[in-house]
Design an enzyme around this catalytic site. Structure first.
Site, PDB file in Angstrom:
ATOM      1  N   GLU A  82      -3.154 -36.938  99.427  1.00 57.30           N
ATOM      2  CA  GLU A  82      -3.806 -35.522  99.794  1.00 57.30           C
ATOM      3  C   GLU A  82      -5.372 -35.506  99.812  1.00 57.30           C
ATOM      4  OE1 GLU A  82      -4.797 -32.696  97.156  1.00 57.30           O
ATOM      5  OE2 GLU A  82      -2.969 -33.035  96.015  1.00 57.30           O
TER       6      GLU A  82
ATOM      7  N   LYS B 127       1.899 -28.062  88.044  1.00 49.41           N
ATOM      8  CA  LYS B 127       0.761 -27.735  87.231  1.00 49.41           C
ATOM      9  C   LYS B 127       0.861 -26.758  86.017  1.00 49.41           C
ATOM     10  CE  LYS B 127      -2.459 -28.179  91.308  1.00 49.41           C
ATOM     11  NZ  LYS B 127      -1.594 -28.391  92.441  1.00 49.41           N
TER      12      LYS B 127
END
Length: 757
Positions: free
Chosen positions: A30, A164
């Protein structure tokens, strides 16, 4: 930067294209970590170091991003620098793709968008840092990352360090379970999901894997079952780089601060990560960078194992009879009908096109609105099938089994007709592993049904061929990668989008491409394709009839193909097609009926306009034979002349063109001269007792494909297709003899083609 056309506007770097085409391991990356994660130049240094790690571990990196609105898979170093330095970069998730492209923006790809681009390019493995998910307080704010839904619909595996820590990890796992997304954590059984900065989030992982080979096997079987969803492979950060649980207090404080400031939506993740970085004294950033690198190494290992598995086999499909199956299709028949295993070896020629069941009714009476006595015959048909079968027969002089030379790529429905066709291909000696079986109930196997008078005159026909336009692009790319053909043919039954995808897939690899026009109407689809211009042409050869050529020319003219003064005109100008050459053609036409007819109908003039896009044309005209028109880079070795005796009965050795005409164009730097070579090849032997006209042209094309696949010449710039020699004459002789044999056969394609030497 070149856009690849409206149907596939993604720019895939040559290195990545080559790796995918060669079945080399590729890892997608990414770019929001470049555009929104780290400051310059730390972001660029980190991105390049991750790419190097992937290379060092045996895979090819493919960083994804949007540059000036163009979605890119695979960036070079200067492009990474460009993205890292850019002042304004859009954060691109699925909803932002079209806006970013329409406005020509730079964009960093999130997990969702990277998955989309990776799947379009044919990449199966993607490495990142942490996973997006359900934000804390989502039961009120409904703030859930679009990444999670992407996993449910995009078949790319993501290697990460878990959700996360700023998220609600427990709710994230519940959401993924609801969406049917696999989550597996690296480690012994019972290892919990990691929490981004920390090794253990305290949340149980649904599954565990102990090796990259095990992860690759999961990806492989997901693909075999066509689940069309992604997988999440969590890699706990090594103890030496992980943070301790004290980071959770820092995260809690950052979440409260974001709430008080009213920060939400796509802005909240960058804010939280930035705040945590400041409050942890930069420790979180260092940890983030290190586990991205660790994930990249694991992803490279998984990608290598995936490539190995894909090299051994592909899509063995098991079929369960659906409710609309005929009762005569037993379980045993269904198992026997499945596509055969795709062998790990190169195929000389790949034929992509239609496969259908032909049902022909001959009526003894013609009472409209009533039942009529007559006869009904059923056979395997379709242009793609016919060409592949003829090519298989013609190839058997080169190989013990035709299936070692030719592969048909097509599609059938999961119905009785489709299963019957698969069995029929096996009976014919054709490899059926390239036939995709659609499980969608609205996609029926192609059928052609016609009714004729007893004299053979057509009364009415119905063609249900729509499924041919539904061949999955992914399946086509897989077949090209696995087969590694020397030549590829596609017929005009495919949709324009699919044809454009094929052109894109073969653009940067050494494969000769043939376009089979199919019909006077469908051949017009060629005009809407993103065709390259000689010497960067996308299609090497086409075999239209006189009528199809005229329609191709008219459609290309309408699409403005002949108004391209920067690419098309310079090539045409270099060919030396001047008044002197036209005068030579006119004079030669006085002594050759075929040339005179072609000039009168405008065939040669139309072909000359098309040549910059398709540098070789074999124009068919039934009993009048074949007109070969092609660009040559050796014009000086030929002279225009008419042969009084082009062939001697049925003698292949003395067969030659009835005339040769050549233009003399631009001198080339390396020697040689540009020009146009025009030759007419008459039919070697008149055909009597014609029984079936369906497969004559397909038989000719099949022989040409067999001979191209076994030619010793380079597929791009040499060989009989491009120059006049004895081999060219013999190929055309065999092709037209094959057409004659099929004309005298009850079936579309004559088995006697395999007896031609």
């Amino acid at each position: 930067m070149q856009k690849s056309g409206l149907s596939f506007p993604v720019r895939v770097s040559p290195e990545v294209r080559d790796a995918i085409a060669s079945n080399k391991p590729v890892v997608a990356l990414e770019s929001t970590i470049i555009s929104h994660g780290l400051p310059f130049p730390q972001n660029v240094d980190m991105a390049l170091s991750v790419e190097k790690l992937i290379r060092d571990n045996g895979a090819i990196p493919a960083t994804c991003a949007f540059l000036d609105g163009v979605p890119c898979v695979g960036l070079n170093e200067s492009e990474v620098q460009q993205l890292g330095e850019a002042q304004k970069v859009n954060k691109v998730s699925r909803r932002d793709v079209a806006v970013t492209m329409a406005n020509g923006l730079n964009g960093g790809t999130t997990i969702a968008t990277t998955m989309i681009l990776a799947e379009l390019a044919g990449i199966k493995v993607f490495a990142t840092g942490g996973l997006g998910g359900v934000h804390r307080g989502a039961e009120i704010t409904m703030d859930i990352s679009a990444d999670l839904d992407e996993f449910a619909r995009t078949a790319v595996a993501v290697v990460c360090s878990g959700p996360k820590s700023i998220l609600d990890i427990e709710k994230t796992m519940e959401y993924l379970e609801t969406k049917g997304v696999l989550v597996s954590t690296m480690g012994k059984e019972g290892t919990n999901v990691p929490g981004f900065f920390v090794t253990d989030s305290g949340i149980k992982s649904p599954y565990n894997f102990q090796s990259v080979a095990q992860a690759a096997s999961i990806i492989h079987y997901s693909e075999l079952m066509r689940l069309n969803s992604g997988q999440i492979f969590c890699v706990p950060p090594p103890a030496e780089i992980a943070l301790d649980n004290s980071i959770n207090a820092v995260i809690d404080a950052a979440v409260k601060e974001a709430l008080s400031l009213g920060i939400k939506g796509k802005d909240i993740t960058p804010f939280l990560l930035s705040t945590v970085a400041k409050k942890s004294g930069g420790k979180s950033v260092k940890t983030n960078i290190e586990f991205v690198k660790n994930n990249a190494i694991v992803a490279a290992g998984i990608a290598k194992e995936v490539a190995s598995l894909r090299g051994e086999t592909i899509s063995e499909m098991t079929f369960t009879p659906s409710t609309n199956f005929s009762t005569t299709l037993t379980k045993e028949n269904a198992i026997n009908a499945k596509p055969s295993k795709l062998e790990k070896k190169s195929i000389k020629s790949l034929v992509i096109g239609s496969l259908a069941q032909d049902t022909i009714s001959a009526l003894l009476t013609d009472n409209s609105g009533d039942s009529n006595p007559g006869s009904i015959t059923t056979s395997v048909g379709g242009v793609g099938h016919n060409v592949a079968l003829a090519a298989s027969f013609a190839s058997r002089k080169y190989a013990k089994k035709g299936r070692d030379e030719i592969r048909l790529v097509s599609i059938v429905g999961q119905d009785a007709v489709g299963m019957s066709l698969l069995q029929s291909l096996t009976a014919e000696g054709l490899d059926n592993s390239g036939v995709y079986v659609s499980s969608k109930p609205d996609q029926r196997t192609a059928q052609y049904v016609s009714m004729h008078k007893d004299s053979g005159e057509l009364i009415v026909a119905c063609a249900d061929m729509s499924i041919i336009e539904k061949i999955p692009v992914k399946h086509l790319r897989e077949q090209i990668v696995k087969s590694q053909p020397k030549w590829l043919l596609f017929d005009a039954n495919l949709s324009e989008d699919t044809m454009n995808e094929l052109i894109l897939a073969t653009r940067d690899i050494n494969i000769g491409v043939v376009f089979e026009p199919t019909s006077s109407e469908k051949c017009k689809r060629l005009a809407k394709l993103e065709l390259g211009v000689f010497p960067l042409h996308s299609v090497n050869l086409s075999t239209p009839t006189y009528g199809e050529l005229a329609n191709m020319h008219a459609a290309m003219k309408e699409q403005g193909k002949f108004d391209d003064l920067e690419r098309w005109f310079p090539v045409l100008d270099a060919l030396g097609v001047n008044s002197q050459f036209r005068e030579v053609l006119t004079l030669m036409g006085h002594g050759n009926t075929s040339l005179r007819k072609a000039l009168k109908l405008g065939i040669i003039q139309q072909a000359l306009s098309i040549l910059p896009y398709i540098p070789s044309l074999a124009v068919k005209n039934g009993a009048d034979g074949v007109l070969m028109i092609n660009i040559t880079q050796n014009a000086d070795i030929y002279e225009s002349h008419v042969n009084r005796f082009p062939h001697d009965g049925n003698d292949q050795e003395t067969y030659k063109p009835s005339f040769t005409a050549v233009s003399k164009g631009t001198l080339l730097d390396g020697g040689g001269r540009m020009g146009v070579l025009v030759q007419h090849f008459p039919i070697p032997k008149s055909v009597e007792n014609i029984k079936n006209v369906t497969g004559a042209g397909d038989s000719l094309m099949g022989v040409i494909m067999a001979e191209l696949g076994n030619s010793s010449g380079d597929t791009v710039s040499s060989g009989w297709l491009y120059e006049s020699n004895a081999e060219r004459s013999q190929v055309l002789w065999r092709g037209m003899r094959a057409a004659g044999l099929s004309l005298q056969c009850d079936n579309s394609i004559s088995k006697d083609i395999q007896t031609l030497e």
